[in-house]
Design a protein around this motif. Structure first.
Motif, PDB file in Angstrom:
ATOM      1  N   ALA A  59       0.707  -1.154   0.100  1.00  0.00           N
ATOM      2  CA  ALA A  59       0.051  -0.058   0.057  1.00  0.00           C
ATOM      3  C   ALA A  59       0.787   1.313  -0.209  1.00  0.00           C
ATOM      4  O   ALA A  59       0.493   2.421  -0.835  1.00  0.00           O
ATOM      5  CB  ALA A  59      -0.830  -0.092   0.959  1.00  0.00           C
ATOM      6  N   ALA A  60       2.057   1.169   0.829  1.00  0.00           N
ATOM      7  CA  ALA A  60       2.815   2.474   0.774  1.00  0.00           C
ATOM      8  C   ALA A  60       3.434   2.815  -0.440  1.00  0.00           C
ATOM      9  O   ALA A  60       3.400   3.602  -0.972  1.00  0.00           O
ATOM     10  CB  ALA A  60       3.753   2.217   1.859  1.00  0.00           C
ATOM     11  N   VAL A  61       4.035   1.606  -1.223  1.00  0.00           N
ATOM     12  CA  VAL A  61       4.572   1.728  -2.508  1.00  0.00           C
ATOM     13  C   VAL A  61       3.768   2.295  -3.662  1.00  0.00           C
ATOM     14  O   VAL A  61       3.889   3.101  -4.235  1.00  0.00           O
ATOM     15  CB  VAL A  61       5.024   0.272  -3.003  1.00  0.00           C
ATOM     16  N   PHE A  62       2.460   1.643  -3.595  1.00  0.00           N
ATOM     17  CA  PHE A  62       1.313   2.014  -4.559  1.00  0.00           C
ATOM     18  C   PHE A  62       0.861   3.493  -3.974  1.00  0.00           C
ATOM     19  O   PHE A  62       0.599   4.393  -5.085  1.00  0.00           O
ATOM     20  CB  PHE A  62       0.105   1.226  -4.539  1.00  0.00           C
ATOM     21  N   PHE A  66       0.693   6.405  -6.690  1.00  0.00           N
ATOM     22  CA  PHE A  66      -0.622   7.211  -7.283  1.00  0.00           C
ATOM     23  C   PHE A  66      -0.612   8.601  -7.217  1.00  0.00           C
ATOM     24  O   PHE A  66      -0.972   9.350  -7.935  1.00  0.00           O
ATOM     25  CB  PHE A  66      -1.696   6.585  -6.204  1.00  0.00           C
ATOM     26  N   TRP A  67       0.354   8.976  -6.099  1.00  0.00           N
ATOM     27  CA  TRP A  67       0.266  10.406  -5.706  1.00  0.00           C
ATOM     28  C   TRP A  67       1.614  11.214  -6.650  1.00  0.00           C
ATOM     29  O   TRP A  67       2.138  12.126  -6.192  1.00  0.00           O
ATOM     30  CB  TRP A  67       0.240  10.911  -4.376  1.00  0.00           C
ATOM     31  N   SER A  68       2.161  10.449  -7.338  1.00  0.00           N
ATOM     32  CA  SER A  68       3.341  11.089  -7.986  1.00  0.00           C
ATOM     33  C   SER A  68       3.221  11.964  -9.005  1.00  0.00           C
ATOM     34  O   SER A  68       4.067  12.719  -9.380  1.00  0.00           O
ATOM     35  CB  SER A  68       4.193   9.843  -8.572  1.00  0.00           C
ATOM     36  N   GLY A  69       1.770  12.011  -9.560  1.00  0.00           N
ATOM     37  CA  GLY A  69       1.440  12.972 -10.485  1.00  0.00           C
ATOM     38  C   GLY A  69       1.522  12.217 -11.879  1.00  0.00           C
ATOM     39  O   GLY A  69       1.020  12.882 -12.873  1.00  0.00           O
ATOM     40  N   GLU A  70       1.642  10.906 -11.930  1.00  0.00           N
ATOM     41  CA  GLU A  70       1.613  10.280 -13.361  1.00  0.00           C
ATOM     42  C   GLU A  70       0.105  10.124 -13.518  1.00  0.00           C
ATOM     43  O   GLU A  70      -0.693   9.907 -12.612  1.00  0.00           O
ATOM     44  CB  GLU A  70       2.180   9.090 -12.936  1.00  0.00           C
ATOM     45  N   LEU A  72      -3.306   8.868 -14.371  1.00  0.00           N
ATOM     46  CA  LEU A  72      -3.962   7.593 -13.887  1.00  0.00           C
ATOM     47  C   LEU A  72      -3.979   6.423 -15.022  1.00  0.00           C
ATOM     48  O   LEU A  72      -3.984   5.424 -14.639  1.00  0.00           O
ATOM     49  CB  LEU A  72      -5.383   7.841 -13.199  1.00  0.00           C
ATOM     50  N   ASP A  73      -4.381   6.947 -16.067  1.00  0.00           N
ATOM     51  CA  ASP A  73      -4.422   5.826 -17.197  1.00  0.00           C
ATOM     52  C   ASP A  73      -3.096   5.374 -17.447  1.00  0.00           C
ATOM     53  O   ASP A  73      -2.999   3.895 -17.665  1.00  0.00           O
ATOM     54  CB  ASP A  73      -5.014   6.568 -18.575  1.00  0.00           C
ATOM     55  N   GLU A  74      -1.973   6.091 -17.301  1.00  0.00           N
ATOM     56  CA  GLU A  74      -0.709   5.417 -17.479  1.00  0.00           C
ATOM     57  C   GLU A  74      -0.366   4.425 -16.550  1.00  0.00           C
ATOM     58  O   GLU A  74       0.134   3.475 -16.651  1.00  0.00           O
ATOM     59  CB  GLU A  74       0.269   6.302 -17.666  1.00  0.00           C
ATOM     60  N   LEU A  75      -0.713   4.776 -15.312  1.00  0.00           N
ATOM     61  CA  LEU A  75      -0.671   3.919 -14.138  1.00  0.00           C
ATOM     62  C   LEU A  75      -1.465   2.843 -14.246  1.00  0.00           C
ATOM     63  O   LEU A  75      -0.768   1.596 -13.863  1.00  0.00           O
ATOM     64  CB  LEU A  75      -0.865   4.856 -12.807  1.00  0.00           C
ATOM     65  N   PHE A  76      -2.781   2.807 -14.388  1.00  0.00           N
ATOM     66  CA  PHE A  76      -3.445   1.659 -14.602  1.00  0.00           C
ATOM     67  C   PHE A  76      -2.788   0.729 -15.856  1.00  0.00           C
ATOM     68  O   PHE A  76      -2.810  -0.352 -15.755  1.00  0.00           O
ATOM     69  CB  PHE A  76      -4.872   1.912 -15.183  1.00  0.00           C
ATOM     70  N   ASP A  77      -2.294   1.179 -17.082  1.00  0.00           N
ATOM     71  CA  ASP A  77      -1.627   0.476 -18.020  1.00  0.00           C
ATOM     72  C   ASP A  77      -0.550  -0.247 -17.568  1.00  0.00           C
ATOM     73  O   ASP A  77      -0.066  -1.267 -17.874  1.00  0.00           O
ATOM     74  CB  ASP A  77      -1.393   1.335 -19.082  1.00  0.00           C
ATOM     75  N   GLN A  78       0.220   0.154 -16.676  1.00  0.00           N
ATOM     76  CA  GLN A  78       1.394  -0.146 -16.061  1.00  0.00           C
ATOM     77  C   GLN A  78       1.233  -1.535 -15.001  1.00  0.00           C
ATOM     78  O   GLN A  78       1.662  -2.409 -15.284  1.00  0.00           O
ATOM     79  CB  GLN A  78       2.336   0.811 -15.347  1.00  0.00           C
ATOM     80  N   ILE A  79       0.150  -1.352 -14.170  1.00  0.00           N
ATOM     81  CA  ILE A  79      -0.049  -2.341 -13.336  1.00  0.00           C
ATOM     82  C   ILE A  79      -1.275  -3.561 -13.926  1.00  0.00           C
ATOM     83  O   ILE A  79      -1.069  -4.610 -13.350  1.00  0.00           O
ATOM     84  CB  ILE A  79      -0.730  -1.858 -11.949  1.00  0.00           C
TER      85      ILE A  79
END
Length: 231
Positions: A59-62, A66-70, A72-79
């Motif tokens: 949870a801490a890593v995610f 999540f709050w890194s500014g990336e 959300l669609d790109e983050l979702f594509d990564q995971i």
């Protein structure tokens, strides 16, 4: 106490194995049940400690990602739609419903926000069930083990009094082994119950904190998506 009685008492094996070996079949079954319950409880305790530690770390890593500014669609594509992390699965459930709610013309299907919330709630519920699996066993051991041990004690003492009546002798050599065997059952019940009580309370609190973190994240994520829908 005469010398012969003292010598006979000293020859009695009061080790744990000796107490178990001399016990009646019923008391032996009680002792085995308590030993197995204790082993089962400790297995659950170690498994849950590792699982909760891993869940907090994931949870801490995610949360940092999540709050890194990336985007959300790109983050979702990564995971991906079926990530391994628990917090990631809650996020993936919301994002999957978010993408499904888009119409072909670029608009959103009605009530998208409510469906996204329900999707994340279902994901959180699944994670909660998995995190809390095994805790009812600890609660059962904590509440039942002392009574199971007490049953073994009562049965053992009853058998000890039967031995006294049959031998017409109340000397230490006759009384001590039966009483020791009986009390050993109660001791095993407490050995099983005390750690189960302590760790059930601790692990329940740890589970509640982890689940509360998922719920807080789902609320924040839902707020972000709601702002995008309104805009």
């Amino acid at each position: 106490m005469d010398a012969n009685t003292l010598a006979l008492a000293q020859e009695i094996d009061f080790s744990m194995w000796g107490l178990f070996a001399r016990a009646t079949l019923t008391v032996k079954l009680v002792m085995l049940m308590l030993i197995l319950s204790s082993v089962w409880a400790w297995a659950i305790i170690f498994e849950k400690i590792v699982a909760y530690r891993r869940a907090r770390r994931e949870a801490a890593v995610f949360d940092r990602a999540f709050w890194s500014g990336e985007p959300l669609d790109e983050l979702f594509d990564q995971i991906g739609p079926e990530p391994r992390g628990r917090a990631q699965r809650v996020f993936a459930a919301g994002m999957t419903e978010w993408r499904r709610s888009h119409r072909g013309d670029g608009g959103m299907i009605a009530n998208a926000s409510a469906r996204i919330d329900r999707s994340m709630d279902v994901a959180i519920q699944k994670e909660a069930e998995d995190l809390q699996r095994g805790l009812p066993v600890l609660a059962t051991v904590a509440s039942a083990a002392p009574f199971v041990g007490l049953f073994g004690t009562v049965w053992g003492i009853m058998h000890a009094f039967i031995e006294i009546a049959q031998q017409q002798d109340t000397s230490l050599v006759v009384v001590a082994p039966g009483i020791a065997e009986a009390l050993f059952a109660t001791a095993l019940g407490l050995v099983a119950a005390i750690p189960a009580v302590i760790f059930y309370n601790k692990l329940s609190a740890d589970s509640d904190r982890v689940i509360a973190g998922y719920e807080a994240f789902a609320d924040e994520f839902s707020t972000i998506l709601s702002r995008q829908l309104d805009s």
